[in-house]
Design an enzyme around this catalytic site. Sequence first.
Site, PDB file in Angstrom:
ATOM      1  N   ASP A 276       0.819  -1.211   0.000  1.00  0.00           N
ATOM      2  CA  ASP A 276       0.000   0.000   0.000  1.00  0.00           C
ATOM      3  C   ASP A 276       0.854   1.263   0.000  1.00  0.00           C
ATOM      4  OD1 ASP A 276       0.968  -0.288   2.587  1.00  0.00           O
ATOM      5  OD2 ASP A 276      -0.955  -0.911   3.413  1.00  0.00           O
TER       6      ASP A 276
ATOM      7  N   HIS B 231      -6.985  -5.004  10.542  1.00  0.00           N
ATOM      8  CA  HIS B 231      -6.731  -4.713   9.129  1.00  0.00           C
ATOM      9  C   HIS B 231      -5.447  -5.391   8.654  1.00  0.00           C
ATOM     10  CE1 HIS B 231      -4.488  -0.607   9.885  1.00  0.00           C
ATOM     11  NE2 HIS B 231      -3.647  -1.625   9.933  1.00  0.00           N
TER      12      HIS B 231
HETATM   13  P1  PGA Z   1       2.436  -1.825  12.860  1.00  0.00           P
HETATM   14  O1  PGA Z   1       1.215  -1.771  11.874  1.00  0.00           O
HETATM   15  O2  PGA Z   1       3.359  -2.858  12.303  1.00  0.00           O
HETATM   16  O3  PGA Z   1       3.034  -0.457  12.818  1.00  0.00           O
HETATM   17  O4  PGA Z   1       1.892  -2.215  14.189  1.00  0.00           O
HETATM   18  C1  PGA Z   1       0.664  -2.959  11.439  1.00  0.00           C
HETATM   19  C2  PGA Z   1      -0.543  -2.637  10.617  1.00  0.00           C
HETATM   20  O5  PGA Z   1      -1.241  -1.662  10.967  1.00  0.00           O
HETATM   21  O6  PGA Z   1      -0.796  -3.352   9.653  1.00  0.00           O
END
Ligand code: PGA
Length: 246
Positions: free
Chosen positions: A67, A138
């Site tokens: 993304d 998510h």
């Molecule tokens: P993070 O984010 O690795 O910064 O915890 C994971 C995500 O939101 O997919």
Amino acid sequence: MEVLVFEDYDAASAQAARLVETQVLENGQSVLGLATGSTPLGLYKALIEGFKTRGVSYKNVRTINLDEYIGLAKDHPESYHTFMSKRLFKHIDISLENTYIPDGMTHSPEEECQRYEAVIDNVGPMDLQILGIGTNGHIGFNEPGTDPTSLTHVVELVHSTRASNSRFFPSLDEVPTHAVTTGIQSIFKSRKIILLASGKNKAAAVAQLLSKEISADFPASFLWNHPDVTLIVDKDAYALVQTEGQ
Ligand code: PGA
């Protein structure tokens, strides 16, 4: 889904790196699906170490990221282009033309989504996809409510995601409101998936995932329908999982 629990973040990251390196050593032209965020930083550090000390080469590897924020230029300090360059690409021998990330500055986000899905189909599919998980379940920026048949699409980021990511921006107002994300169906094109989670703040999400209830309210739960997923967690992230006999 195979579940591997490790003592701490470093051990979990080392295991993820072993799996990525095994893939790359087996096939030097592998296509890796890559993620941003805090979670894969230890994995990327371990891959850089493997490149420097053991000569694991990424010369012919291709990468497809999940993304990118809409409205951030590639060289913006918080763009995912910058993240990947700083955290991985510039430290290994990958060719930048073999790395794919959605263009967040496109004039037509819809066209960019179609172009990017074609990249997944023509360059990919991903031999191995790395995923993190949001506290709301998510994956990529596929927020709760995402259709399991979704391909690359434009998403409006939910408040909790923007609030969580605001730690990297001067203020919440500066966190982009929209992103281009590969969809659930795009992610499912991957042959193998590694889902990473670490730390206490992911414990509720990991417990929810391992309850095996599949629902669009918790997009990571769709991964139960993929044939080859390995969940790699540390003890803190596994702390709320109810194991049999407890
Ligand atoms: P993070 O984010 O690795 O910064 O915890 C994971 C995500 O939101 O997919």
